[in-house]
Design an enzyme around this catalytic site. Structure first.
Site, short mmCIF file in Angstrom:
data_model
loop_
_atom_site.label_atom_id
_atom_site.label_comp_id
_atom_site.label_asym_id
_atom_site.label_seq_id
_atom_site.Cartn_x
_atom_site.Cartn_y
_atom_site.Cartn_z
N SER A 105 0.86 -1.18 0.00
CA SER A 105 0.00 0.00 0.00
C SER A 105 0.89 1.23 0.00
CB SER A 105 -0.88 0.01 1.26
OG SER A 105 -1.55 1.25 1.40
N TYR A 119 -2.54 -1.86 10.39
CA TYR A 119 -2.62 -2.11 8.95
C TYR A 119 -1.39 -1.54 8.25
CZ TYR A 119 -4.11 -1.73 4.09
OH TYR A 119 -4.16 -1.82 2.72
#
Length: 256
Positions: A138, A151
């Protein structure tokens, strides 16, 4: 990564980016197998894409990972690509959450899942003339979103792990490619994200990713234009990075 001629396993392939990639590779003539926990979601995706296969996989369960990997080797002996797309993202208030259940679930799915599945599939991948492991990280691996700390930490860890895996496999037939999405219109954080105008439309993201794969088959990182400011933020120096970090988090917390 070759855009065609593959047998591809995509975890989390029933929704969001996973489904988008699955359908795009399927249209290119690849054999695609999607995996995930929810059988109904897998069925809906394969029903909409005749010829696509699926398998139920609990990415949190090491025994299930080994069982599914063994079955895949039997059912799809030409399997040569795995895309580690399955992941969960949950907000965490570190001052108000004494329990760590969310953090542990995120680590198990996002970090241990790809590590365990790679270990289970690597013997199969090494049998192929050419194979690819795609890790999905990400932009938040490089500039964390403070409301989702675990996360972001797992994505940073997978970025680091991908580099080490690539180095260890450099003399083999298995390449390692990192896919780092920006903020994309999916339901990763709920329905609001899918309609958020600040997020990149899913179809636009998938199309740009496929164009990079087609035109840059030797790329080790697949970065669309919208993620590059996050990817390069640290190179601007400590003070500029700190300012960028604060501006980014303020903007995401206060969209108006």
């Amino acid at each position: 990564m070759k855009p065609t001629g593959n047998t591809i396993l995509i975890t989390g392939g029933g929704t969001g980016i996973g489904r988008g990639l699955a359908e795009a590779f399927h249209k290119l003539g690849n054999k695609v197998i999607i995996a995930g926990r929810r059988k109904q979601v897998l069925y809906e995706t394969t029903a909409a894409n005749p010829g696509m296969a699926s398998t139920v996989l609990n990415i949190e369960d090491p025994a299930d990972i080994r069982k599914v990997a063994a079955q895949l080797a039997k059912d799809h002996p030409a399997l040569n690509v795995v895309i580690h797309n399955a992941g969960i993202m949950r907000p965490e208030n570190l001052l108000a959450q004494p329990e760590t259940a969310d953090a542990e679930a995120i680590v198990t799915t996002n970090l241990l899942g790809p590590i365990r599945l790679t270990a289970a599939l690597l013997p199969q991948l090494q049998k192929q003339p050419h194979a690819t492991i795609v890790t999905v990280t990400s932009g938040l691996a490089f500039v964390p979103l403070a409301i989702t700390p675990t996360y972001c930490a797992t994505k940073a860890a997978i970025h680091s792990w991908s580099q080490s895996l690539r180095y260890q496999l450099k003399s083999t037939n298995v390449e390692v490619v990192e896919l780092a999405p920006p903020y994309v219109q999916t339901e990763l954080m709920g329905s609001a994200q899918a309609a958020d105008p600040r997020a990149m439309p899913l179809n636009d993201y998938i199309n740009e990713v496929l164009e990079i794969i087609k035109t840059q088959p030797k790329a080790t990182e697949i970065l669309v234009e919208r993620v590059k400011p996050l990817r390069s933020a640290e190179h601007s120096g400590t003070e500029r990075y700190a300012a960028f970090f604060n501006q980014f988090n303020d903007a995401m917390n206060h969209p108006d």
